[in-house]
Design an enzyme around this catalytic site. Structure first.
Site, short mmCIF file in Angstrom:
data_model
loop_
_atom_site.label_atom_id
_atom_site.label_comp_id
_atom_site.label_asym_id
_atom_site.label_seq_id
_atom_site.Cartn_x
_atom_site.Cartn_y
_atom_site.Cartn_z
N SER A 103 8.26 2.60 -3.01
CA SER A 103 7.73 3.62 -2.11
C SER A 103 7.13 4.79 -2.91
O SER A 103 6.27 4.58 -3.77
CB SER A 103 8.84 4.09 -1.17
N LEU A 104 7.59 6.02 -2.66
CA LEU A 104 7.05 7.19 -3.37
C LEU A 104 7.30 7.09 -4.87
O LEU A 104 6.51 7.62 -5.67
CB LEU A 104 7.68 8.46 -2.81
#
Length: 715
Positions: free
Chosen positions: A356-357
Site C-alpha cells: 500500500s502506502l
C-alpha cells in the site's frame, strides 16, 4: 521431607532388600508377580522448551522448534544456564537469555516473553490448550512419578504452589483438581472439588504442533514496509505478525517448489524483516494535537481515521513526509547493519517490498538514490567498470572527452576519482582554480548524468520553477536543478541514501500509479530504470481498491491485460477455467445462432430465380455463409493471440525489459461479489501463496535457480 530425599531413601531401601533376598526360583509367577520389574519401565521424561505469548490479553504457550529446543537443552545440560548465556532462536530473530529465562526480539521492539523448560502439562479451562507447570513443580511431579512407577504405588496426591491438588492415579490417568473456593481464615486445606483437568507428562502426549525449524543458510534478505495504520490485515495484526505469516508461507513454498534445490543444498531460505514507521510518526506528538481538535462524536471512527487514514495526508506534508522517509531509510539501514553483524557469512542480495502506502514510500526513496555513473546502464560509459584504484584514470577520460585535458594534473593533485567528481559543486571547482568556462562544462556534464539517473518523466511535469511546462504539451520534459528534488514530488524532502543496492522491488496493492498521475506524471520514459534497483514487480488483487497499474504509464497507446499470476498448484483456479469455458461456449452459440438466422432470412427474402441460375445461387449462398462464418472464428482465436502478444509487450526497462504488472487470481467465493471482498483483496497478500511464490521465483532466478516445475507466465 523433600520428594527427592524420599526417592533416594526408597531406592536405597529397595536395593538393600533385593541384596538380602535369595535369588528367585524359576517357577511360574502369577500375573501380579510381573510388577517388581516396573523399575525397568521408568524412562526419564524428554523436556521441550516453550515460550509464553500474550495476544489480545490471551495467554498461550508456544513450543520452540525442535531445532531450537535441542540447542536450548544442550546449553542447559552443559550447566551454562548459570551464566548469562544468549542462544539465538527462530532463525536468529529472537535471543533467549538462558539464565533469566527470557525471549527477546532482536530486530524490532516487542515485550519480553517468559521461557520455560517444560515436562508436565495440564489442560486449561478456556481453549483446552495444555499449559506447562513451572520448572520447579514439574521436577516434583517427575520425582513423584518415578517413585510411583518404581514401587508401583499410585493414588499419590501432590499440592501445587497455588494449593491445587494433583493425583497420580496411574501412568495414563493423572488429574488436576481446582478448589471451588480459596482456603478460609481457619486454614482449611483444599479438597478434590471443582472440574478435574487432565495432566500429561511429556510434550509428545499433548499433540502440540512443533515445527522442525528453519534452514540455517540465508540466501537473500527482504525488508517489508507496511502501509497506513498500525494494523496490516483484516484481523488488525501488526506488521511483525503479518511478515511472520509471509515468512512461514515462504518456507512451505520452498519445500513444495524448490525441493530439488533444497535436497542438493543449493538453497537455504529467504529472510523477511518488517520495517515499522507508523509508531515513529505518531510518537512526534501529532496525536495529541489531533486529539485536541477531534470532535467527541463517533469516537471510534474518528480515532480510526486519525490513526490510519491520515497517514496518507501526513506523507503529503513536508514536515511529516521527511519524518516518514527518514524513519524508513534509517530503519532499513539499521536492520541491514544488525543483520550483517549477526550473520557475518551472509553473501546474498537484498530486496525490498512495500504494501500500500509503504510501496509508494519505497518508490520515492528508490527514485532518489544516487548511483555512480559507471554503474548507470543508461550512460554511454556504463559498460566500463572502474576499480577504486582506477578512479583518477576515469576522471582523466571524462576531462579528455570535455577537451579539458590540461586540468588533469589539478584533479590528480586533489585525488579526485569519479565518485568525488560527481559530488563537486561550483564552489569546489572554483577553489581548485578551475576557470569559469571549464567549470561550466564540468557542471553541465555532471548535471546531464544526474538527470539521466534521477528523472523518469517523459511527458507533462508540474514544476513551480517552470510554469511553461503546463503549456508545452505531453512531449515536454522538465527537470529541476541538479542536486535538488525532482519536480514530480508535491512536497520538498531530503531523501536519505540506503547502504545497499536492492536487487528487486516488490509492490503489493500499490497506489504508485495513482500518485504519479495525481502529481502530474502522464508517462514514464520506457528507458528509465530505478538508479540502484533493476527489478520492479507490481502485484495486486483484481478487487483491491487501492491498487493501480504501472505498465499503461509506460505504454499508453496500447491496451493489454496484466500478467495473470499462476496458481501455486500449477494451473488456473477451477472457477476461472469454468468461467472462461462458459464464456467461450456462449460466444460460439451466439455466433452460430446469428449466422443461422441470417441465412434463413436471406432465403426467405430472396426473389425466385430461373432453374438455370440455381447452381450459381447455391455457390453465392455458400460464399456468403463462408464470409459470415469467418468472423465467428475470430473470437476463439483472439484470446490466445492476445495472450501471446501480452507476454511479448515491451514495457521498458523499469523491470529489466520484463513485465511489471501481475494480477492474482481471485478465489471462488470472492468472484460472487467484488464489493464484498474489496477490503479483503487489499489485505490478502500476507498469506497469499501465489504472491510468495512469485517473490521466491524472482529472487532465486537472480541466482540461477528455478522451481522444480516451471510456472506459467515465467520469463
Amino acid at each position: 521431607v523433600s520428594p527427592s530425599r524420599v526417592c533416594r531413601s526408597i531406592m536405597s531401601a529397595q536395593e538393600q532388600q533385593q541384596a538380602q533376598q535369595p535369588p528367585p526360583t524359576p517357577t511360574a509367577a502369577p500375573p501380579e508377580a510381573a510388577e517388581p520389574d516396573a523399575a525397568n519401565r521408568y524412562e526419564a521424561v524428554v523436556p521441550h522448551w516453550f515460550y509464553r505469548k500474550v495476544t489480545d490479553c490471551r495467554e498461550r504457550w508456544v513450543p520452540f522448534s525442535t531445532q531450537d529446543s535441542e540447542r536450548l537443552e544442550e546449553a542447559h545440560g552443559a550447566g551454562r544456564d548459570k551464566e548469562d548465556l544468549v542462544v539465538p532462536t527462530s532463525g536468529g530473530r529472537y535471543d533467549v537469555h538462558l539464565k533469566k529465562r527470557q525471549r527477546v526480539a532482536v530486530y524490532w521492539e516487542e515485550e519480553v516473553s517468559e521461557v520455560r523448560r517444560c515436562t508436565w502439562f495440564y489442560k486449561g479451562d478456556k481453549d483446552n490448550k495444555y499449559i506447562p507447570y513451572s520448572e520447579t513443580f514439574s521436577e516434583e511431579l517427575e520425582e513423584a512419578y518415578m517413585i510411583a512407577v518404581t514401587l508401583d504405588e499410585w493414588k499419590k496426591k501432590l499440592e501445587s504452589p497455588s494449593r491445587e491438588i494433583i493425583i497420580l492415579h496411574n501412568p495414563k490417568l493423572m488429574v488436576h483438581y481446582h478448589p471451588v473456593a480459596t482456603s478460609d481464615d481457619w486454614g482449611s486445606t483444599p479438597t478434590e472439588q471443582g472440574r478435574p483437568r487432565t495432566v500429561k507428562r511429556g510434550v509428545e502426549n499433548i499433540a502440540a504442533e512443533i515445527p522442525n525449524g528453519e534452514p540455517l543458510q540465508i540466501d537473500h534478505l527482504v525488508f517489508v514496509v507496511h502501509g497506513i495504520g498500525p494494523a496490516c490485515d483484516i484481523r488488525f495484526r501488526s506488521i511483525v505478525q503479518c511478515v511472520n505469516d509471509f515468512r512461514n508461507v515462504s518456507l512451505s513454498m520452498l519445500q513444495a517448489h524448490f525441493k530439488k534445490a533444497q535436497e542438493q543444498q543449493q538453497i537455504g531460505r529467504v529472510e523477511f524483516l518488517p520495517v515499522n514507521w507508523h509508531s515513529s510518526l505518531h510518537s512526534t506528538g501529532v496525536d495529541v494535537d489531533l486529539e485536541r481538535i477531534t470532535l467527541p462524536s463517533i469516537n471510534r471512527l474518528r480515532h480510526f481515521i486519525n490513526d490510519t487514514i491520515l497517514d496518507v495526508f501526513f506523507y503529503n506534508s513536508s514536515t511529516y513526509c521527511q519524518t516518514i522517509v527518514d524513519t524508513v531509510a534509517s530503519e532499513m539501514n539499521r536492520l541491514y547493519q544488525l543483520f550483517l553483524q549477526r550473520n557475518p557469512l551472509f553473501k546474498g542480495g537484498v530486496s525490498i517490498a512495500g504494501h500500500s502506502l509503504g510501496s509508494l514510500i519505497l518508490f520515492d526513496l528508490l527514485t532518489n538514490q544516487k548511483a555512480a555513473p559507471e554503474e548507470d546502464e543508461h550512460s554511454k560509459e556504463g559498460s566500463r567498470t572502474t576499480s577504486s584504484t582506477g578512479g583518477i584514470e576515469e576522471v582523466k577520460e571524462i576531462l579528455k572527452k570535455l577537451e579539458l585535458s590540461e586540468y588533469c594534473d589539478v584533479f590528480e593533485k586533489e585525488k579526485m576519482d569519479g565518485q568525488a567528481l560527481f559530488l563537486c559543486t561550483e564552489k569546489n571547482l572554483k577553489e581548485m582554480g578551475i576557470p569559469l568556462g571549464p567549470r561550466m562544462k564540468i557542471l553541465h556534464y555532471i548535471s546531464s548524468k544526474m538527470q539521466t539517473q534521477v528523472c523518469l518523466l517523459h511527458g507533462l511535469c508540474l514544476s513551480r520553477s517552470h510554469p511553461t511546462a503546463l503549456r508545452q504539451g505531453p512531449a515536454s520534459t522538465t527537470y529541476d536543478q541538479p542536486g535538488t528534488r525532482a519536480s514530480l514530488y508535491p512536497v520538498s524532502a531530503n531523501y536519505p541514501q540506503l547502504n545497499y543496492k536492492p536487487t528487486i522491488f516488490f509492490a503489493f496493492g500499490s497506489p504508485i500509479g495513482m500518485f504519479l498521475t495525481v502529481r502530474g506524471v502522464k508517462r514514464i520514459n520506457p528507458n528509465y530504470s530505478l538508479p540502484t534497483c533493476k527489478g520492479f514487480f507490481n502485484i495486486f488483487h483484481p478487487f483491491d481498491p487501492v491498487a493501480y497499474r504501472i505498465e499503461p504509464m509506460i505504454v499508453p497507446d496500447l491496451e493489454f491485460e496484466p500478467m495473470l499470476l499462476p496458481h501455486h498448484k500449477g494451473r488456473k483456479r477451477m472457477h476461472l477455467e469454468l468461467k472462461e469455458g462458459l464464456t467461450r461456449m456462449s460466444v460460439d452459440l451466439k455466433n452460430n445462432l446469428l449466422g443461422s438466422l441470417r441465412v434463413a432470412w436471406q432465403s426467405f427474402t430472396r426473389a425466385p430465380l430461373p432453374a438455370v441460375e440455381a447452381a450459381s445461387t447455391d455457390t453465392e449462398t455458400a460464399a456468403e455463409v463462408g464470409t459470415e462464418k469467418q468472423p465467428d472464428t475470430k473470437p476463439d482465436e483472439a484470446p490466445a493471440a492476445a495472450k501471446e502478444e501480452a507476454s511479448l509487450i515491451n514495457v521498458g526497462r523499469l523491470n529489466g525489459g520484463n513485465r511489471i504488472d501481475y494480477v492474482l487470481q481471485e478465489k471462488p467465493i470472492e468472484s460472487f461479489n467484488e464489493y464484498l471482498f474489496a477490503l479483503q483483496g487489499h489485505l490478502c497478500y500476507w498469506e497469499s501463496e501465489d504472491t510468495v511464490l512469485l517473490v521466491l521465483k524472482e529472487i532465486y532466478q537472480t541466482q540461477g535457480i528455478t522451481p522444480d516445475q516451471p510456472l506459467p507466465g515465467s520469463h
